[in-house]
Enzyme design. Structure first.
Site, PDB file in Angstrom:
ATOM      1  N   HIS A   8       0.823  -1.216   0.000  1.00 48.98           N
ATOM      2  CA  HIS A   8       0.000   0.000   0.000  1.00 48.98           C
ATOM      3  C   HIS A   8       0.858   1.268   0.000  1.00 48.98           C
ATOM      4  O   HIS A   8       0.475   2.274  -0.581  1.00 48.98           O
ATOM      5  CB  HIS A   8      -0.931  -0.009   1.215  1.00 48.98           C
ATOM      6  N   GLY A  65       7.167   1.222   1.505  1.00 50.53           N
ATOM      7  CA  GLY A  65       7.356   2.573   2.038  1.00 50.53           C
ATOM      8  C   GLY A  65       8.801   3.028   1.974  1.00 50.53           C
ATOM      9  O   GLY A  65       9.126   4.100   1.474  1.00 50.53           O
ATOM     10  N   THR A  66       9.700   2.191   2.483  1.00 50.41           N
ATOM     11  CA  THR A  66      11.136   2.513   2.489  1.00 50.41           C
ATOM     12  C   THR A  66      11.900   1.768   1.407  1.00 50.41           C
ATOM     13  O   THR A  66      13.068   2.096   1.151  1.00 50.41           O
ATOM     14  CB  THR A  66      11.762   2.078   3.829  1.00 50.41           C
ATOM     15  N   GLY A  67      11.315   0.738   0.857  1.00 53.68           N
ATOM     16  CA  GLY A  67      12.032  -0.151  -0.053  1.00 53.68           C
ATOM     17  C   GLY A  67      12.804  -1.234   0.692  1.00 53.68           C
ATOM     18  O   GLY A  67      13.295  -2.171   0.080  1.00 53.68           O
ATOM     19  N   GLY A  69      11.842  -3.401   3.364  1.00 54.02           N
ATOM     20  CA  GLY A  69      11.172  -4.684   3.614  1.00 54.02           C
ATOM     21  C   GLY A  69      11.009  -5.508   2.356  1.00 54.02           C
ATOM     22  O   GLY A  69      11.323  -6.711   2.334  1.00 54.02           O
ATOM     23  N   HIS A  97      27.105  -2.926 -12.865  1.00 55.12           N
ATOM     24  CA  HIS A  97      28.034  -3.705 -12.039  1.00 55.12           C
ATOM     25  C   HIS A  97      27.401  -4.937 -11.387  1.00 55.12           C
ATOM     26  O   HIS A  97      28.092  -5.930 -11.176  1.00 55.12           O
ATOM     27  CB  HIS A  97      28.607  -2.812 -10.921  1.00 55.12           C
ATOM     28  N   ARG A 131      34.909  -8.180 -15.342  1.00 56.56           N
ATOM     29  CA  ARG A 131      35.293  -8.446 -13.956  1.00 56.56           C
ATOM     30  C   ARG A 131      34.079  -8.547 -13.026  1.00 56.56           C
ATOM     31  O   ARG A 131      34.140  -9.181 -11.974  1.00 56.56           O
ATOM     32  CB  ARG A 131      36.262  -7.372 -13.453  1.00 56.56           C
TER      33      ARG A 131
HETATM   34  C1  RB5 Z   1       4.288  -0.109   5.721  1.00 56.75           C
HETATM   35  O1  RB5 Z   1       3.801   0.757   6.677  1.00 56.75           O
HETATM   36  C2  RB5 Z   1       5.805  -0.116   5.714  1.00 56.75           C
HETATM   37  O2  RB5 Z   1       6.296  -0.660   6.889  1.00 56.75           O
HETATM   38  C3  RB5 Z   1       6.321  -0.859   4.507  1.00 56.75           C
HETATM   39  O3  RB5 Z   1       5.820  -0.291   3.349  1.00 56.75           O
HETATM   40  C4  RB5 Z   1       7.823  -0.875   4.312  1.00 56.75           C
HETATM   41  O4  RB5 Z   1       8.354   0.417   4.376  1.00 56.75           O
HETATM   42  C5  RB5 Z   1       8.590  -1.847   5.099  1.00 56.75           C
HETATM   43  O5  RB5 Z   1       9.802  -2.017   4.929  1.00 56.75           O
END
Ligand code: RB5
Length: 142
Positions: A8, A65-67, A69, A97, A131
């Protein structure tokens, strides 16, 4: 084929990338999620990994959200090289690379313009081999 997948928190950025790909007439398959309703990023990471591994020419884009997870879930799959990138240079070097087959983006941290430029670079950059071939081979553990 290019596969897109997000939870999401990546839904909105994924929609922006879909608009760009459609305008550029680049074929893609969206594996979900299909709404901003809360869902679990590992489900979408694993689903994306399975599809990318079906063909060596396949590529993926994973977004949470952060990439962080979704990249953890993706990289549990042998043969997946998922690169969480924060710049166009990252996206380019991940191909040149590391022969990355999945670009991972942070939906809550990247604006659509930067993410689009990163995706474009990722899709148009070839692996250098040489390489880097040996090093990339060493990523896999048996
Ligand atoms: C969702 O809230 C968030 O935890 C997920 O998208 C992600 O950022 C996890 O690594």
């Amino acid at each position: 084929m290019l596969f897109l997948s997000s939870d999401h928190a990546g839904f909105e950025l994924k929609n922006s990338l879909k608009k760009f790909l459609t305008e550029q007439k680049i074929a893609f398959d969206d594996l979900g999620c299909d709404s901003p309703a809360p869902c679990d990023y590992p489900d979408y990471g694993h689903k994306l990994a399975v599809k990318v591994l079906e063909n060596p020419d396949n590529r993926g884009v994973g977004i949470c959200g952060t990439g962080l997870g979704i990249s953890m879930a993706l990289n549990r799959h042998a043969g997946i090289r998922a690169a969480r990138a924060v710049s166009v240079e990252d996206a380019e070097l991940s191909r040149r690379h590391n022969n990355a087959n999945v670009l991972v983006l942070a939906g809550r941290q990247l604006d659509a313009q930067l993410a689009t430029a990163m995706l474009e670079k990722f899709l148009t950059t070839e692996f250098e081999g040489g390489r880097h071939e040996t090093r990339v081979r060493k990523i896999e553990i048996s």
